[in-house]
Scaffold this motif. Structure first.
Motif, short mmCIF file in Angstrom:
data_model
loop_
_atom_site.label_atom_id
_atom_site.label_comp_id
_atom_site.label_asym_id
_atom_site.label_seq_id
_atom_site.Cartn_x
_atom_site.Cartn_y
_atom_site.Cartn_z
N LYS A 63 -66.34 33.69 16.09
CA LYS A 63 -65.60 34.84 15.55
C LYS A 63 -64.84 34.46 14.27
O LYS A 63 -64.75 35.25 13.33
N ALA A 64 -64.31 33.23 14.23
CA ALA A 64 -63.58 32.80 13.03
C ALA A 64 -64.53 32.67 11.84
O ALA A 64 -64.19 33.05 10.70
N LEU A 65 -65.74 32.13 12.07
CA LEU A 65 -66.72 32.02 10.98
C LEU A 65 -67.14 33.41 10.48
O LEU A 65 -67.28 33.63 9.26
N THR A 66 -67.34 34.34 11.39
CA THR A 66 -67.70 35.71 10.97
C THR A 66 -66.60 36.33 10.13
O THR A 66 -66.84 36.94 9.07
N ALA A 67 -65.35 36.20 10.61
CA ALA A 67 -64.22 36.75 9.85
C ALA A 67 -64.08 36.05 8.50
O ALA A 67 -63.79 36.70 7.48
N LEU A 68 -64.33 34.73 8.48
CA LEU A 68 -64.20 33.98 7.22
C LEU A 68 -65.24 34.45 6.19
O LEU A 68 -64.92 34.62 5.00
N VAL A 69 -66.47 34.67 6.65
CA VAL A 69 -67.52 35.14 5.73
C VAL A 69 -67.17 36.52 5.19
O VAL A 69 -67.29 36.79 3.99
N CYS A 70 -66.74 37.41 6.04
CA CYS A 70 -66.36 38.76 5.60
C CYS A 70 -65.20 38.71 4.60
O CYS A 70 -65.23 39.38 3.56
N LEU A 71 -64.19 37.91 4.92
CA LEU A 71 -63.04 37.80 4.02
C LEU A 71 -63.43 37.13 2.71
O LEU A 71 -62.88 37.46 1.64
N ALA A 72 -64.38 36.17 2.74
CA ALA A 72 -64.83 35.52 1.51
C ALA A 72 -65.52 36.52 0.59
O ALA A 72 -65.33 36.51 -0.63
N VAL A 73 -66.34 37.41 1.17
CA VAL A 73 -67.00 38.45 0.36
C VAL A 73 -65.97 39.37 -0.27
O VAL A 73 -66.03 39.71 -1.46
N ILE A 74 -64.99 39.80 0.54
CA ILE A 74 -63.94 40.67 0.01
C ILE A 74 -63.13 39.94 -1.06
O ILE A 74 -62.81 40.50 -2.12
N ALA A 75 -62.79 38.67 -0.79
CA ALA A 75 -62.01 37.90 -1.77
C ALA A 75 -62.79 37.71 -3.07
O ALA A 75 -62.22 37.77 -4.17
N PHE A 76 -64.11 37.49 -2.98
CA PHE A 76 -64.92 37.34 -4.18
C PHE A 76 -64.91 38.63 -5.01
O PHE A 76 -64.75 38.61 -6.22
N ALA A 77 -65.10 39.78 -4.32
CA ALA A 77 -65.13 41.05 -5.03
C ALA A 77 -63.78 41.35 -5.69
O ALA A 77 -63.71 41.72 -6.86
N VAL A 78 -62.70 41.17 -4.92
CA VAL A 78 -61.37 41.44 -5.47
C VAL A 78 -61.04 40.44 -6.58
O VAL A 78 -60.50 40.80 -7.63
N GLY A 79 -61.38 39.17 -6.35
CA GLY A 79 -61.11 38.16 -7.38
C GLY A 79 -61.89 38.41 -8.65
O GLY A 79 -61.38 38.23 -9.76
N TYR A 80 -63.15 38.86 -8.50
CA TYR A 80 -63.96 39.17 -9.69
C TYR A 80 -63.34 40.32 -10.48
O TYR A 80 -63.26 40.28 -11.71
N ALA A 81 -62.92 41.36 -9.74
CA ALA A 81 -62.29 42.50 -10.42
C ALA A 81 -60.98 42.10 -11.09
O ALA A 81 -60.72 42.48 -12.24
#
Length: 369
Positions: free
Chosen positions: A73-91
């Motif tokens: 569950k932690a790996l799943t949450a980490l992957v989802c948060l990494a995608v969100i962080a990448f998108a927000v960080g890119y913007a």
């Protein structure tokens, strides 16, 4: 960086939770005499040793299942948060770096001879705005300096034209006098040649001051026609100097000022003819170039040009080492400088390469449509 930090945090959490589970033990259970226990998996326990073994095995299995669930569950949450962080960080990075991109675009436009461009960055008084304001101040100083220099050259050239024209008229009148002595005639011709050289210098300075500005109004110009007109103008001088002309003109259209483009071809041809040898030759060609540009190539025989001199031949009043600086029939040392200024004003490029055995090959490229 967010993903790396999340992986490190996950590993630490996994380690600490596992350590806590190992320290947490079930309370001790004692099996009384004659007591039988049936477990959930159907095993029958009749002794204390069997009960202790089953409890240890049960606890280890439960710990592994809990840790595996936590890790998954932690790996799943980490992957989802990494995608969100990448998108927000890119913007956010794009928004933060947008002023830097504006500064870069303005610098690129300034590099193409448009010194009137300014960044004029709005926003908070941070490091980027300070950089943009400093860049604008530097451009203001450069623009004023270049404008002042061009105005000075243009005004000085205009002011010098009138007295030189008066001197030429007086000398021509004196030379037309049939009663003038031979010595006076010779002196008059010498002064007239000197005056003509000064007029060429003034005209060259005036054209150089004008050609430093970027060409704002451009139209389609047939490069081969421009080269042909320049060729006809220089043909009499080539005949006098016993230099043959070899044209190979192919139709190609470029965009720019026709008069200034003709000056490019004329100056290159005059330079090739004057710095040549008897029975030498000059080749001129026009052809399409990659990217829709037009290419003008002038090649000539002549004295050997050292490679270390090539970086200086486009500077004003510079000649190849060993060239005669006293003869007025070889110009005033502004021809190639004017060519380079006109080429830059058109957004083109120029390249000079020494020929084996002597002479030069000069390639000029002017952008097309």
């Amino acid at each position: 960086m967010f993903l790396m930090a999340g992986v490190v945090l996950l590993l630490l959490t996994y380690y600490f939770v596992r350590q806590s589970m190992q320290s947490a033990q079930l309370p001790p259970l004692h099996l009384g005499p004659g007591v039988t226990i049936t477990t959930s998996d159907g095993s029958v326990i009749t002794s204390q040793a069997g009960l202790d073994q089953w409890l240890n095995h049960f606890q280890a299995r439960q710990d592994d299942e809990a840790l595996n669930t936590l890790l998954r569950k932690a790996l799943t949450a980490l992957v989802c948060l990494a995608v969100i962080a990448f998108a927000v960080g890119y913007a956010m990075a794009g928004r933060v770096l947008r002023p830097l991109g504006r500064i870069t675009r303005t610098a690129r436009e300034v590099a193409s001879s448009d010194l009137h461009r300014r960044i004029q960055l709005d926003g908070p008084d941070d490091e980027l705005k300070e950089l943009a304001d400093t860049f604008d101040e530097m451009l203001d100083r450069l623009d004023r300096s270049f404008d002042s220099q061009r105005r000075f050259v243009a005004n000085a050239s205009h002011e010098l034209r009138t007295p030189l024209a008066i001197n030429r008229t007086l000398l021509e009148v004196q030379l037309a006098d049939p009663e003038a002595s031979a010595d006076l005639q010779q002196l008059g011709r010498t002064l007239l040649a000197t005056n003509e050289r000064s007029e060429q210098l003034v005209e060259g300075l005036l054209l150089l001051a004008r050609s430093d500005n970027e060409i704002t109004e451009r139209r389609a110009v047939e490069f081969s026609e421009v080269a042909l007109r320049a060729l006809e103008q220089v043909r009499p001088e080539a005949v006098t100097r016993e230099v043959s002309l070899r044209p190979e003109l192919h139709p190609v259209t470029v965009f720019g000022n026709g008069v200034l483009l003709e000056r490019i071809a004329l100056n290159l041809l005059q330079n090739a003819v004057r710095y040549n040898t008897p029975d030498g030759w000059v080749e001129i060609s026009t052809s399409p170039a990659p990217g829709g540009a037009g290419e003008l190539v002038v090649s000539n025989t002549g004295p050997v040009v050292p490679g270390y001199e090539l970086e200086h031949i486009f500077e004003p009043f510079r000649r190849v080492k060993g060239a005669d600086r006293t003869r007025s029939d070889k110009g005033v040392g502004l021809g190639l400088s004017i060519v380079r200024s006109v080429v830059r004003a058109h957004g083109g490029s120029i390249e000079a390469v020494p020929r084996p055995g002597g002479g030069l090959t000069i390639k000029v490229r002017i952008p097309g449509a």
